[in-house]
Design a protein around this motif. Structure first.
Motif, PDB file in Angstrom:
ATOM      1  N   SER A   9      23.350 -31.006  28.939  1.00 55.58           N
ATOM      2  CA  SER A   9      24.369 -30.769  29.947  1.00 55.58           C
ATOM      3  C   SER A   9      25.135 -29.484  29.676  1.00 55.58           C
ATOM      4  CB  SER A   9      25.355 -31.941  29.994  1.00 55.58           C
ATOM      5  OG  SER A   9      26.380 -31.692  30.935  1.00 55.58           O
ATOM      6  N   GLN A  10      25.377 -28.712  30.726  1.00 57.36           N
ATOM      7  CA  GLN A  10      26.162 -27.487  30.635  1.00 57.36           C
ATOM      8  C   GLN A  10      27.585 -27.682  31.139  1.00 57.36           C
ATOM      9  OE1 GLN A  10      25.360 -24.442  29.133  1.00 57.36           O
ATOM     10  NE2 GLN A  10      23.868 -25.909  28.325  1.00 57.36           N
ATOM     11  N   SER A  11      27.955 -28.961  31.346  1.00 57.96           N
ATOM     12  CA  SER A  11      29.310 -29.278  31.774  1.00 57.96           C
ATOM     13  C   SER A  11      29.683 -30.624  31.164  1.00 57.96           C
ATOM     14  CB  SER A  11      29.400 -29.338  33.302  1.00 57.96           C
ATOM     15  OG  SER A  11      30.708 -29.687  33.717  1.00 57.96           O
ATOM     16  N   LEU A  12      30.683 -30.625  30.308  1.00 58.83           N
ATOM     17  CA  LEU A  12      31.089 -31.842  29.622  1.00 58.83           C
ATOM     18  C   LEU A  12      32.394 -32.374  30.210  1.00 58.83           C
ATOM     19  CD1 LEU A  12      30.417 -31.045  25.845  1.00 58.83           C
ATOM     20  CD2 LEU A  12      28.992 -32.359  27.430  1.00 58.83           C
ATOM     21  N   ALA A  13      32.418 -33.673  30.504  1.00 56.93           N
ATOM     22  CA  ALA A  13      33.612 -34.327  31.027  1.00 56.93           C
ATOM     23  C   ALA A  13      34.221 -35.192  29.932  1.00 56.93           C
ATOM     24  CB  ALA A  13      33.270 -35.182  32.243  1.00 56.93           C
ATOM     25  N   ALA A  21      29.397 -25.256  17.446  1.00 60.36           N
ATOM     26  CA  ALA A  21      28.054 -25.838  17.438  1.00 60.36           C
ATOM     27  C   ALA A  21      27.136 -25.111  18.411  1.00 60.36           C
ATOM     28  CB  ALA A  21      28.134 -27.321  17.795  1.00 60.36           C
ATOM     29  N   SER A  22      27.678 -24.696  19.543  1.00 57.67           N
ATOM     30  CA  SER A  22      26.867 -23.955  20.523  1.00 57.67           C
ATOM     31  C   SER A  22      26.376 -22.647  19.938  1.00 57.67           C
ATOM     32  CB  SER A  22      27.691 -23.691  21.789  1.00 57.67           C
ATOM     33  OG  SER A  22      28.085 -24.898  22.414  1.00 57.67           O
ATOM     34  N   ARG A  37      23.101 -21.811  21.845  1.00 59.14           N
ATOM     35  CA  ARG A  37      23.258 -22.336  23.204  1.00 59.14           C
ATOM     36  C   ARG A  37      24.504 -21.735  23.819  1.00 59.14           C
ATOM     37  NH1 ARG A  37      22.499 -28.847  22.730  1.00 59.14           N
ATOM     38  NH2 ARG A  37      23.443 -28.678  24.802  1.00 59.14           N
ATOM     39  N   SER A  38      24.506 -21.626  25.136  1.00 58.65           N
ATOM     40  CA  SER A  38      25.710 -21.165  25.816  1.00 58.65           C
ATOM     41  C   SER A  38      26.769 -22.264  25.763  1.00 58.65           C
ATOM     42  CB  SER A  38      25.399 -20.807  27.269  1.00 58.65           C
ATOM     43  OG  SER A  38      24.877 -21.929  27.963  1.00 58.65           O
ATOM     44  N   VAL A  39      28.018 -21.861  25.675  1.00 62.81           N
ATOM     45  CA  VAL A  39      29.112 -22.833  25.616  1.00 62.81           C
ATOM     46  C   VAL A  39      29.241 -23.520  26.969  1.00 62.81           C
ATOM     47  CG1 VAL A  39      31.582 -23.147  25.214  1.00 62.81           C
ATOM     48  CG2 VAL A  39      30.310 -21.439  23.890  1.00 62.81           C
ATOM     49  N   PRO A  40      29.313 -24.854  26.984  1.00 64.68           N
ATOM     50  CA  PRO A  40      29.410 -25.546  28.272  1.00 64.68           C
ATOM     51  C   PRO A  40      30.790 -25.396  28.899  1.00 64.68           C
ATOM     52  CG  PRO A  40      29.650 -27.117  26.486  1.00 64.68           C
ATOM     53  CD  PRO A  40      29.303 -25.796  25.850  1.00 64.68           C
ATOM     54  N   MET A  46      36.564 -21.561  31.914  1.00 58.29           N
ATOM     55  CA  MET A  46      35.551 -22.502  31.459  1.00 58.29           C
ATOM     56  C   MET A  46      36.137 -23.851  31.058  1.00 58.29           C
ATOM     57  SD  MET A  46      34.719 -20.880  27.685  1.00 58.29           S
ATOM     58  CE  MET A  46      34.103 -22.384  26.985  1.00 58.29           C
ATOM     59  N   ILE A  47      37.477 -23.972  31.118  1.00 60.42           N
ATOM     60  CA  ILE A  47      38.142 -25.229  30.792  1.00 60.42           C
ATOM     61  C   ILE A  47      39.005 -25.640  31.971  1.00 60.42           C
ATOM     62  CG2 ILE A  47      39.673 -26.414  29.177  1.00 60.42           C
ATOM     63  CD1 ILE A  47      39.024 -24.241  27.125  1.00 60.42           C
ATOM     64  N   PHE A  48      38.699 -26.786  32.532  1.00 63.48           N
ATOM     65  CA  PHE A  48      39.401 -27.280  33.709  1.00 63.48           C
ATOM     66  C   PHE A  48      40.109 -28.573  33.323  1.00 63.48           C
ATOM     67  CE2 PHE A  48      35.602 -24.960  34.874  1.00 63.48           C
ATOM     68  CZ  PHE A  48      36.094 -24.007  35.766  1.00 63.48           C
ATOM     69  N   ILE A  49      41.439 -28.580  33.414  1.00 70.57           N
ATOM     70  CA  ILE A  49      42.235 -29.707  32.932  1.00 70.57           C
ATOM     71  C   ILE A  49      42.950 -30.377  34.100  1.00 70.57           C
ATOM     72  CG2 ILE A  49      44.129 -30.383  31.408  1.00 70.57           C
ATOM     73  CD1 ILE A  49      43.345 -28.219  29.505  1.00 70.57           C
ATOM     74  N   TYR A  50      42.843 -31.700  34.150  1.00 70.37           N
ATOM     75  CA  TYR A  50      43.384 -32.480  35.260  1.00 70.37           C
ATOM     76  C   TYR A  50      44.278 -33.608  34.729  1.00 70.37           C
ATOM     77  CZ  TYR A  50      39.151 -30.411  37.313  1.00 70.37           C
ATOM     78  OH  TYR A  50      38.153 -29.551  37.695  1.00 70.37           O
ATOM     79  N   ALA A  51      45.268 -33.989  35.518  1.00 69.99           N
ATOM     80  CA  ALA A  51      46.089 -35.160  35.227  1.00 69.99           C
ATOM     81  C   ALA A  51      45.537 -36.339  36.021  1.00 69.99           C
ATOM     82  CB  ALA A  51      47.544 -34.912  35.611  1.00 69.99           C
ATOM     83  N   VAL A  52      45.431 -37.486  35.351  1.00 69.95           N
ATOM     84  CA  VAL A  52      44.933 -38.706  36.002  1.00 69.95           C
ATOM     85  C   VAL A  52      45.941 -39.813  35.740  1.00 69.95           C
ATOM     86  CG1 VAL A  52      43.013 -40.322  36.212  1.00 69.95           C
ATOM     87  CG2 VAL A  52      42.568 -37.940  35.582  1.00 69.95           C
TER      88      VAL A  52
END
Length: 368
Positions: free
Chosen positions: A49-53, A79-80, A85-88, A127-133
């Motif tokens: 995966s190139q996008s980690l949740a 680790a990437s 590997r490209s950073v996700p 590259m970092i998307f932060i959300y409130a839940v």
């Protein structure tokens, strides 16, 4: 008493915020941080995966709220690079009750991006998307199969409600004079707490299983106890001293006895076996790691350690105590509590138990 209603009424995170600010629990998290990092690295290196949740449940809004997220992102970036590997991309979801101060978290994001980007904050924020839940983690929070990794620190020992079985048909407490399980509590009290924990924890596991992808991981820390006996010189003992402090105030005429009888902790310290039993019964996860830690005294000065414990417990309980007993009670109560703590740790150390649990959702091909 509906705990979430009290959270909303007091307009703060209360019971959640102390976990990220307590020096005792910060030490515990430092001891266990490598387990969290190793777990997500193992998961990441096993996926394309190139996008980690990533979700942090019960995140609070203290100064350490983003520290685990920073550790995780830095570890994956390293680790990437090692794996060529490209950073996700990172989708980070911060969850707590709606009353949590999410705004204070977001005001700290520029500093986080600056630290992670080593001076290239703009590039890092892309590259970092932060959300409130906002919402209780005893309900669904995320779409099906949408998360790779879930983290939660010092939240799951809080129950969704006061166990209803603590009250008789006339709505009177069967655990008079105590706020938690004690040596004088009827057997029904520990049964009521265990039943509520089983209900809450199994529901939590089922919900998180729906939200995690196959092969996803979950790491959480919670307070517990070392064996089958509910009475020990750990977490339960801190509640026993709070009961004693409240009883002293009743004897002084500062609070009403009926008020004490109707005040109960929405807390449960499970044993290793109880955690294992619920995970096995639910069947959604495999246990990769379950370790127990005792957090002893770091300060050589007993008085300093006593103040640390008292401050921690006050941060946990003060909002609910004020709501139940009224304003003006807390100062005297925790003055008494502090004296009892000092007396007890002068006799024998109090050693709260912490568990760290690593769960894995099996891959679809191996689910059977």
């Amino acid at each position: 008493m509906n705990v979430e209603k009290v959270f909303h009424m007091k307009g703060g995170t209360g019971e959640k915020s102390y976990a990220k600010n307590s020096s005792l629990q910060r030490r515990a998290l430092d001891m266990m941080r490598h387990i969290t990092v190793d777990t997500i690295l193992d998961m990441y290196l096993g996926t394309n995966s190139q996008s980690l949740a990533i979700a942090d449940l019960g995140c609070s809004s203290g100064p350490n709220t983003l520290s685990v997220i920073k550790e995780i992102i830095n570890a994956i970036k390293g680790a990437s690079s090692m794996a060529l590997r490209s950073v996700p991309e990172f989708r980070v979801y911060l969850n707590d009750l709606p009353s949590n101060d999410f705004n204070s978290i977001f005001t700290a994001l520029p500093d986080l991006f600056e630290e992670l980007g080593k001076g290239r904050a703009e590039q890092c924020s892309s590259m970092i998307f932060i959300y409130a839940v906002p919402g209780s983690f005893y309900g669904r929070l995320f779409p099906t199969n949408s998360l790779h990794f879930i983290h939660s620190s010092y939240s799951l020992h809080w129950l969704s409600r006061i166990p209803p079985a603590l009250y008789d048909e006339e709505k009177k407490s069967i655990n008079k004079g105590k706020v938690y399980i004690s040596e004088t509590s009827p057997p029904k009290v520990s049964m009521a707490y265990l039943s509520q924990f089983q209900q809450d924890f199994s529901y939590f596991l089922r919900l998180r299983s729906e939200e995690l992808v196959s092969g996803g991981r979950m790491v959480f820390t919670l307070l517990g106890r070392s064996g089958p006996n509910h009475i020990d010189r750990g977490n339960s003992f801190l509640w026993e001293l709070l009961s004693q402090s409240l009883s002293i105030m009743v004897s002084q005429g500062e609070i009403e006895g009926e008020k004490l009888d109707s005040y109960d902790a929405h807390f449960y310290a499970p044993s290793r076996e109880e955690i294992e039993d619920e995970v096995s019964r639910d069947g959604s996860f495999a246990i990769d790691c379950l370790e127990m830690f005792e957090i002893g005294r770091e300060d050589k000065d007993i008085a300093t350690h006593g103040r640390t414990i008292t401050t921690t417990v006050r941060a946990i309980q003060e909002p609910l105590i004020q709501h139940h007993f009224g304003d003006g009670v807390a100062d005297e109560l925790f003055k008494i509590y502090g004296k009892l703590i000092d007396e007890e740790i002068g006799k024998q150390e109090i050693r709260p138990i912490t568990f760290i649990v690593v769960l894995r959702k099996p891959n679809s091909s191996s689910a059977n």
